[in-house]
Scaffold this active site. Structure first.
Site, PDB file in Angstrom:
ATOM      1  N   LYS A 132       0.848  -1.189   0.000  1.00  0.00           N
ATOM      2  CA  LYS A 132       0.000   0.000   0.000  1.00  0.00           C
ATOM      3  C   LYS A 132       0.876   1.228   0.000  1.00  0.00           C
ATOM      4  O   LYS A 132       1.822   1.331   0.786  1.00  0.00           O
ATOM      5  CB  LYS A 132      -0.879  -0.007   1.276  1.00  0.00           C
ATOM      6  CG  LYS A 132      -1.857   1.145   1.327  1.00  0.00           C
ATOM      7  CD  LYS A 132      -3.103   0.851   0.541  1.00  0.00           C
ATOM      8  CE  LYS A 132      -3.928   2.079   0.205  1.00  0.00           C
ATOM      9  NZ  LYS A 132      -3.488   2.785  -1.020  1.00  0.00           N
ATOM     10  N   ASP A 149      -0.185  10.780  -4.579  1.00  0.00           N
ATOM     11  CA  ASP A 149       0.948  11.437  -3.909  1.00  0.00           C
ATOM     12  C   ASP A 149       1.195  12.697  -4.740  1.00  0.00           C
ATOM     13  O   ASP A 149       0.269  13.174  -5.428  1.00  0.00           O
ATOM     14  CB  ASP A 149       2.176  10.507  -3.855  1.00  0.00           C
ATOM     15  CG  ASP A 149       3.251  11.008  -2.892  1.00  0.00           C
ATOM     16  OD1 ASP A 149       3.093  10.849  -1.676  1.00  0.00           O
ATOM     17  OD2 ASP A 149       4.253  11.591  -3.353  1.00  0.00           O
ATOM     18  N   LYS A 183       5.460   2.011  -3.010  1.00  0.00           N
ATOM     19  CA  LYS A 183       5.346   3.339  -3.635  1.00  0.00           C
ATOM     20  C   LYS A 183       5.615   3.166  -5.121  1.00  0.00           C
ATOM     21  O   LYS A 183       6.292   2.222  -5.533  1.00  0.00           O
ATOM     22  CB  LYS A 183       6.386   4.307  -3.051  1.00  0.00           C
ATOM     23  CG  LYS A 183       6.003   5.759  -3.196  1.00  0.00           C
ATOM     24  CD  LYS A 183       5.121   6.169  -2.045  1.00  0.00           C
ATOM     25  CE  LYS A 183       4.636   7.591  -2.151  1.00  0.00           C
ATOM     26  NZ  LYS A 183       3.961   8.003  -0.912  1.00  0.00           N
ATOM     27  N   THR A 188      -5.113  13.529   4.843  1.00  0.00           N
ATOM     28  CA  THR A 188      -3.716  13.693   5.279  1.00  0.00           C
ATOM     29  C   THR A 188      -3.555  14.989   6.074  1.00  0.00           C
ATOM     30  O   THR A 188      -3.030  14.989   7.188  1.00  0.00           O
ATOM     31  CB  THR A 188      -2.756  13.666   4.076  1.00  0.00           C
ATOM     32  OG1 THR A 188      -3.056  12.525   3.277  1.00  0.00           O
ATOM     33  CG2 THR A 188      -1.320  13.609   4.529  1.00  0.00           C
TER      34      THR A 188
HETATM   35  P1  NDP Z   1       0.661  17.821  -4.436  1.00  0.00           P
HETATM   36  O1  NDP Z   1       1.142  17.446  -5.770  1.00  0.00           O
HETATM   37  O2  NDP Z   1      -0.802  18.004  -4.227  1.00  0.00           O
HETATM   38  O3  NDP Z   1       1.379  19.129  -3.926  1.00  0.00           O
HETATM   39  C1  NDP Z   1       2.768  19.193  -3.791  1.00  0.00           C
HETATM   40  C2  NDP Z   1       3.152  20.597  -3.388  1.00  0.00           C
HETATM   41  O4  NDP Z   1       4.525  20.627  -3.090  1.00  0.00           O
HETATM   42  C3  NDP Z   1       2.931  21.609  -4.494  1.00  0.00           C
HETATM   43  O5  NDP Z   1       2.643  22.843  -3.904  1.00  0.00           O
HETATM   44  C4  NDP Z   1       4.283  21.619  -5.194  1.00  0.00           C
HETATM   45  O6  NDP Z   1       4.547  22.826  -5.901  1.00  0.00           O
HETATM   46  C5  NDP Z   1       5.201  21.486  -4.010  1.00  0.00           C
HETATM   47  N1  NDP Z   1       6.448  20.820  -4.467  1.00  0.00           N
HETATM   48  C6  NDP Z   1       6.558  19.634  -5.061  1.00  0.00           C
HETATM   49  N2  NDP Z   1       7.844  19.370  -5.349  1.00  0.00           N
HETATM   50  C7  NDP Z   1       8.521  20.423  -4.905  1.00  0.00           C
HETATM   51  C8  NDP Z   1       9.889  20.728  -4.911  1.00  0.00           C
HETATM   52  N3  NDP Z   1      10.815  19.901  -5.436  1.00  0.00           N
HETATM   53  N4  NDP Z   1      10.254  21.900  -4.345  1.00  0.00           N
HETATM   54  C9  NDP Z   1       9.323  22.736  -3.807  1.00  0.00           C
HETATM   55  N5  NDP Z   1       8.008  22.493  -3.796  1.00  0.00           N
HETATM   56  C10 NDP Z   1       7.620  21.350  -4.329  1.00  0.00           C
HETATM   57  O7  NDP Z   1       1.219  16.696  -3.440  1.00  0.00           O
HETATM   58  P2  NDP Z   1       0.736  16.329  -1.973  1.00  0.00           P
HETATM   59  O8  NDP Z   1       0.254  17.532  -1.268  1.00  0.00           O
HETATM   60  O9  NDP Z   1      -0.120  15.140  -2.074  1.00  0.00           O
HETATM   61  O10 NDP Z   1       2.109  15.825  -1.322  1.00  0.00           O
HETATM   62  C11 NDP Z   1       2.955  16.700  -0.551  1.00  0.00           C
HETATM   63  C12 NDP Z   1       3.833  15.867   0.356  1.00  0.00           C
HETATM   64  O11 NDP Z   1       3.004  15.091   1.239  1.00  0.00           O
HETATM   65  C13 NDP Z   1       4.729  14.832  -0.330  1.00  0.00           C
HETATM   66  O12 NDP Z   1       5.903  14.686   0.428  1.00  0.00           O
HETATM   67  C14 NDP Z   1       3.915  13.546  -0.246  1.00  0.00           C
HETATM   68  O13 NDP Z   1       4.739  12.406  -0.348  1.00  0.00           O
HETATM   69  C15 NDP Z   1       3.328  13.697   1.133  1.00  0.00           C
HETATM   70  N6  NDP Z   1       2.142  12.915   1.443  1.00  0.00           N
HETATM   71  C16 NDP Z   1       1.034  12.961   0.661  1.00  0.00           C
HETATM   72  C17 NDP Z   1      -0.097  12.253   1.012  1.00  0.00           C
HETATM   73  C18 NDP Z   1      -1.367  12.339   0.247  1.00  0.00           C
HETATM   74  O14 NDP Z   1      -2.354  11.750   0.693  1.00  0.00           O
HETATM   75  N7  NDP Z   1      -1.430  13.054  -0.864  1.00  0.00           N
HETATM   76  C19 NDP Z   1      -0.099  11.376   2.188  1.00  0.00           C
HETATM   77  C20 NDP Z   1       1.080  11.479   2.995  1.00  0.00           C
HETATM   78  C21 NDP Z   1       2.164  12.203   2.608  1.00  0.00           C
HETATM   79  P3  NDP Z   1       4.378  22.847  -7.497  1.00  0.00           P
HETATM   80  O15 NDP Z   1       2.898  22.757  -7.743  1.00  0.00           O
HETATM   81  O16 NDP Z   1       4.963  24.147  -7.922  1.00  0.00           O
HETATM   82  O17 NDP Z   1       5.126  21.667  -8.023  1.00  0.00           O
HETATM   83  O1  2IT Z   2       2.749   9.005   1.529  1.00  0.00           O
HETATM   84  C1  2IT Z   2       1.595   8.547   1.690  1.00  0.00           C
HETATM   85  O2  2IT Z   2       1.232   8.047   2.747  1.00  0.00           O
HETATM   86  C2  2IT Z   2       0.654   8.639   0.568  1.00  0.00           C
HETATM   87  N1  2IT Z   2       1.023   9.185  -0.469  1.00  0.00           N
HETATM   88  C3  2IT Z   2      -0.703   8.034   0.672  1.00  0.00           C
HETATM   89  C4  2IT Z   2      -0.648   6.550   0.432  1.00  0.00           C
HETATM   90  C5  2IT Z   2      -1.989   5.866   0.344  1.00  0.00           C
HETATM   91  O3  2IT Z   2      -1.956   4.685  -0.004  1.00  0.00           O
HETATM   92  O4  2IT Z   2      -3.032   6.476   0.597  1.00  0.00           O
END
Ligand code: NDP
Ligand code: 2IT
Length: 450
Positions: free
Chosen positions: A88, A164, A124, A207
């Site tokens: 997962k 993600d 992942k 999240t």
């Molecule tokens: P999104 O794609 O929705 O948003 C990512 C954000 O981070 C955007 O604002 C993006 O800016 C910015 N970003 C991405 N890469 C970079 C970089 N190299 N430098 C600076 N800013 C950056 O992703 P999520 O919000 O889903 O994910 C954000 C974080 O949370 C990640 O680490 C992900 O692994 C983690 N996560 C996500 C979960 C989920 O349910 N979605 C669950 C748990 C953890 P821009 O649009 O300009 O690229």
């Molecule tokens: O980093 C994370 O925990 C996620 N991107 C969500 C994973 C999931 O299976 O919902």
């Protein structure tokens, strides 16, 4: 033992797999107090097996853009460990995606999923495809091409991908559509689906809301503090950042920043969430310069204009900081600024956003620090709730999911804090999380045999 395993790992992995080595190194050092506590860990070579993925799947993704040009991207799925349940973890679409980055994320996912107490293993996947500037049709064509290659490897009881960075409900919808088309199987094979066809209410918010539930618990128990009226800084402007800001505001906090890969917004009156959503929600990727255009009193700092390799978002005084964008986005000089400005807590929403020496500095200076594998576990937990609803053909209402999420985040906080105390690492939530998560996975690995 830990140093030997790390040395072997560095030899057997590419020199470019730095984030993977960083993640493993943190975990193994946390485990030092317990690796010799149970002779079975050595007998069953638990650490060596734990740092080696079950399999790394790589495939070619060929797709055609709106001008009929053919493109090729790399696609991956890393199935790291399924001792606790089906593999997962999310899919990431971003040009920086590589096997090394996905190995780090899949490895972290094992521990995060273990901390939820739910029956899910760690994985992942993703692609170096860049969704920026692509039309909706191009996104659809890419997602369908990606699933054509991925589908033989996944299944509701085998491996359940989710979103993600760069992958939200829209992309999951297209991926699911193609899976169904190929297999004729209407199965919960992806989580984060649109609600219309099997998604769970609250998965989009899960999240970020979970991050704030965790923060509320940690601040209440450790400092007898609340978020009401407190200044908070958040980085990112995507799914996790937006819903972290939303819940912080609901709890009465004043969130003064958000950021994307190009720059940072500082808005002393508090971030205008509706405006932010209108710029960034649902796959929209308009620049934060538009925020400044709509609210001229806000300050926009371009990333390129910020000196010293740090990140402007961490330079603003705050009570608590929430890194919610990406890995290694908060370095030692950022941590110094946060400490100088009186920040009392750093709560990770992203995966591994804080560099190792920054974590050490924050902890030395008494700042409460919560690792993403504990505080952002609400997303994958609600993914598991979606799997449950799909398996039983039920649909839970928003309040039920929200209550279960809140309770689960409370439990994670307790498990992490108590484990840290038990092993003489009080308030070290990194060690608490790693040890608590490890013990559950290790036990399962021992019981299932080699
Ligand atoms: P999104 O794609 O929705 O948003 C990512 C954000 O981070 C955007 O604002 C993006 O800016 C910015 N970003 C991405 N890469 C970079 C970089 N190299 N430098 C600076 N800013 C950056 O992703 P999520 O919000 O889903 O994910 C954000 C974080 O949370 C990640 O680490 C992900 O692994 C983690 N996560 C996500 C979960 C989920 O349910 N979605 C669950 C748990 C953890 P821009 O649009 O300009 O690229
Ligand atoms: O980093 C994370 O925990 C996620 N991107 C969500 C994973 C999931 O299976 O919902």
């Amino acid at each position: 033992m830990v140093e030997k395993i790390l040395a072997n790992l560095e030899k057997s992995n590419c020199a470019t797999d730095t984030t993977f080595i960083q993640a493993v190194s943190e975990v193994l050092h946390s485990l030092e107090p317990i690796v010799n506590s149970d002779p079975r860990y050595d007998t069953y070579a638990i650490l060596e097996r734990l740092v080696t993925p079950d399999r790394v799947i790589q495939f070619k993704v060929q797709w055609v853009d709106d001008s009929n040009r053919v493109h090729v991207n790399n696609g991956y799925r890393i199935q790291f460990n399924n001792s606790l349940g089906p593999y997962k973890g999310g899919l990431r679409f971003h040009p920086s995606v590589s096997i090394g980055v996905l190995k780090f994320l899949a490895f972290e996912q094992i521990f995060k999923n273990s901390l939820t107490g739910l029956p899910i293993g760690g994985a992942k996947g993703g692609s170096d495809f860049d969704p920026k500037g692509k039309s909706d049709f191009e996104i659809m064509k890419f997602c369908r091409a990606f699933m054509r290659e991925l589908h033989p490897y996944i299944g509701a009881r085998i491996d359940v991908p989710a979103g993600d960075i760069g992958v939200g409900a829209r992309e999951i919808g297209y991926l699911f559509g193609e899976y169904k088309h190929i297999t004729r199987n209407y199965d919960g094979v992806l989580s984060g689906k649109p609600y219309a066809f099997g998604g769970s209410l609250m998965r989009p918010q899960a999240t970020g809301f979970g991050v704030v539930y965790f923060a509320r618990e940690m601040l209440k128990e450790e400092l007898q503090e609340s978020l009401e009226g407190k200044i908070c800084t958040v980085s990112g402007a995507g799914n996790v950042a937006i819903h972290t800001i939303e819940k912080l505001q609901q709890f009465g906090a004043i969130v003064i920043t958000c950021s994307d890969s190009e720059g940072t917004i500082y808005d002393s009156r508090g971030i205008d969430l509706q405006l932010l959503k209108s710029l960034k929600d649902e796959g929209k990727r308009l620049s934060l310069e538009n925020y400044k255009a709509a609210i001229p009193s806000a300050v926009y700092t371009k990333k390129a204009d910020y000196p010293n390799g740090g990140h402007s978002v961490w330079s603003f005084p705050c009570f608590a900081a929430f890194p919610c964008a990406t890995q290694n986005e908060l370095n030692e000089s950022d941590a110094k600024k946060l400490i100088e400005n009186g920040c009392v807590a750093v709560v990770e929403g992203a995966n591994m956003p804080t560099e190792t020496n920054a974590i050490e500095l924050l902890q030395r200076e008494g700042v409460l620090f919560s690792p993403g594998k504990a505080s952002n576990a609400g997303g994958v937990a609600v993914s598991e709730f979606e799997m449950s609803q799909n398996a039983s053909m039920e649909k839970w209402d928003f309040d039920k999911v929200d209550r279960k999420l809140d309770e689960l985040m409370r439990q994670i906080y307790k498990r992490v804090a108590l484990t840290a105390k038990e092993y003489g690492r009080e308030r070290n939530f990194v060690d608490g999380a790693n040890i608590a998560a490890f013990k559950r996975v290790a036990e399962a690995m021992i019981l299932e045999g080699v």
